[in-house]
Design an enzyme around this catalytic site. Sequence first.
Site, PDB file in Angstrom:
ATOM      1  N   HIS A  88      -5.022  -7.611   7.965  1.00 21.76           N
ATOM      2  CA  HIS A  88      -4.668  -8.226   6.680  1.00 21.76           C
ATOM      3  C   HIS A  88      -5.897  -9.017   6.210  1.00 21.76           C
ATOM      4  O   HIS A  88      -6.680  -9.487   7.032  1.00 21.76           O
ATOM      5  CB  HIS A  88      -3.494  -9.174   6.956  1.00 21.76           C
TER       6      HIS A  88
ATOM      7  N   ASP B 282      -3.179 -12.467  15.347  1.00 25.32           N
ATOM      8  CA  ASP B 282      -2.454 -12.741  14.113  1.00 25.32           C
ATOM      9  C   ASP B 282      -1.056 -12.149  14.280  1.00 25.32           C
ATOM     10  O   ASP B 282      -0.861 -10.941  14.175  1.00 25.32           O
ATOM     11  CB  ASP B 282      -3.217 -12.085  12.951  1.00 25.32           C
TER      12      ASP B 282
ATOM     13  N   GLN C  13       3.319 -10.559  11.619  1.00 22.30           N
ATOM     14  CA  GLN C  13       4.326  -9.498  11.531  1.00 22.30           C
ATOM     15  C   GLN C  13       5.014  -9.228  12.868  1.00 22.30           C
ATOM     16  O   GLN C  13       5.868  -8.345  12.949  1.00 22.30           O
ATOM     17  CB  GLN C  13       3.691  -8.196  11.023  1.00 22.30           C
TER      18      GLN C  13
ATOM     19  N   LYS D  36       8.091 -15.631   7.233  1.00 25.08           N
ATOM     20  CA  LYS D  36       8.367 -14.234   7.601  1.00 25.08           C
ATOM     21  C   LYS D  36       9.300 -14.187   8.806  1.00 25.08           C
ATOM     22  O   LYS D  36       9.713 -13.118   9.257  1.00 25.08           O
ATOM     23  CB  LYS D  36       7.062 -13.516   7.958  1.00 25.08           C
TER      24      LYS D  36
ATOM     25  N   CYS E  19      -2.500  -6.549   0.730  1.00 22.94           N
ATOM     26  CA  CYS E  19      -3.554  -7.438   1.248  1.00 22.94           C
ATOM     27  C   CYS E  19      -4.269  -6.780   2.419  1.00 22.94           C
ATOM     28  O   CYS E  19      -4.625  -7.451   3.402  1.00 22.94           O
ATOM     29  CB  CYS E  19      -3.008  -8.800   1.664  1.00 22.94           C
TER      30      CYS E  19
HETATM   31  N1  PMP Z   1      -1.380 -11.509   8.663  1.00 21.89           N
HETATM   32  C1  PMP Z   1      -0.513 -10.531   8.418  1.00 21.89           C
HETATM   33  C2  PMP Z   1      -0.497  -9.326   9.318  1.00 21.89           C
HETATM   34  C3  PMP Z   1       0.363 -10.646   7.344  1.00 21.89           C
HETATM   35  O1  PMP Z   1       1.226  -9.652   7.093  1.00 21.89           O
HETATM   36  C4  PMP Z   1       0.321 -11.788   6.527  1.00 21.89           C
HETATM   37  C5  PMP Z   1       1.232 -11.945   5.322  1.00 21.89           C
HETATM   38  N2  PMP Z   1       1.433 -10.787   4.582  1.00 21.89           N
HETATM   39  C6  PMP Z   1      -0.598 -12.786   6.849  1.00 21.89           C
HETATM   40  C7  PMP Z   1      -1.423 -12.617   7.923  1.00 21.89           C
HETATM   41  C8  PMP Z   1      -0.689 -14.044   6.044  1.00 21.89           C
HETATM   42  O2  PMP Z   1       0.475 -14.784   6.131  1.00 21.89           O
HETATM   43  P1  PMP Z   1       0.718 -16.044   5.183  1.00 21.89           P
HETATM   44  O3  PMP Z   1       0.484 -15.569   3.787  1.00 21.89           O
HETATM   45  O4  PMP Z   1       2.120 -16.424   5.443  1.00 21.89           O
HETATM   46  O5  PMP Z   1      -0.262 -17.099   5.603  1.00 21.89           O
END
Ligand code: PMP
Length: 409
Positions: free
Chosen positions: A126, A203, A206, A229, A367
């Site tokens: 991401h 990270d 997910q 999430k 993203c």
């Molecule tokens: N890493 C991954 C794999 C994500 O899917 C996301 C959110 N789509 C993020 C990081 C960022 O999360 P946040 O916007 O809640 O900080």
Amino acid sequence: MSGSSWDVERIRKDFPILHEEVHGKPLVYLDNAATSQKPNVVIEALVDYYAKQNSNVHRGLHQLSERATEAYEEARVRIQRFLNAAHSREIIFVRGATEGINLVAQTYGRRAVRAGDEVVITALEHHSNIVPWQMLCEEKHGTLRVAPINDAGEVDFEAYEALLGERTRLVAIAHVSNALGTILPVHRMSETAHRRDIPVLVDGAQAAPHLCVDVQALDCDFYTFSGHKTYGPTGIGVLYGKTELLEQMPPFHGGGDMIKSVSFEKTIYNDLPYKFEAGTPHVAGAIGLGAALGYLEDLGLDRIAAYEHELLVYATDRLSSLPGVRLIGTARDKAAVLSFVVEGVHAHDVGTILDLEGVAVRAGHHCAMPVMTRFDIAATTRASLALYNTREEIDLLTRGLGKVREVFR
Ligand code: PMP
């Protein structure tokens, strides 16, 4: 697990928003990778906090402040248990996974990376796990190295291993890809990095809502995820770090609460975890997140993963049988994310038509623009499932895709 032992109708009653209608149709919420819906226990924890406990933490001597502090610290211990971290001081409250990653890049990273050093990521990250490392490498004249993925969306392990070298200062990898659903072999990747004394950040944005996460078993050095999430509130998240690393790191933000004493000549920083929690934290968010994790634990992460896997198998089968629909991301080890393209139709049009049917999905690059480039596509439509979704909802998605075909015939 058999669907019969998972009482999804009872579970759905815990989530008031699932009974909303959109465009006069029952809501079919399949955008859980963007954010998940909140059960009553979380909503009630937030209301209860503001109605009965609201006060600043770690400061007041009065009863309310003590209550709020106790609830806030209880949430930290809950999160420690949820991740199986060795100590509650290893749990830092942040705004979300994005902030967790930036914290490590700006503190650990700025100390560790010098000119010519390298940070290794993968091709399925991401933007949150790409840009902070690019910013760091730009500042320090380091290099970002990227482990490639194959056509199924799996990391090429040999290529990953070959990237690890004398100059690698950190490995930063997703646990689960938001765009493809791939579950990465984090333990194996971590072990391989550790053989070369390279620390690993995971990270888990997910993964935390869908898999049983054990940071000690994974043996990662940092792990981060977002509350929103994970069926919890927005604006709160967690960074786990091993004590010995967190101890060595400088603070991220300066301000109240992260100090022991301040004079104009010298400031003594606070102990862990407070060294990394400057200013008034999101107390209600932390308490709400604690409630969300309690809810997940009561259902059982293993049972959640098994049910979602069943849904994934069903949905993969249904979507694969539709003419003109091509799944992007077909890893053997996958979470319940279905990214796909519909031949001749832009993902945004797919998303709009589905929305009119009451089906909420995501359309775009998620993203993860480099993932789109890797598959030579502009965008995908993504249905991401959660513990409250049903086979009937997947049938409604399939029916909606039939409408897309009719419109674009
Ligand atoms: N890493 C991954 C794999 C994500 O899917 C996301 C959110 N789509 C993020 C990081 C960022 O999360 P946040 O916007 O809640 O900080």
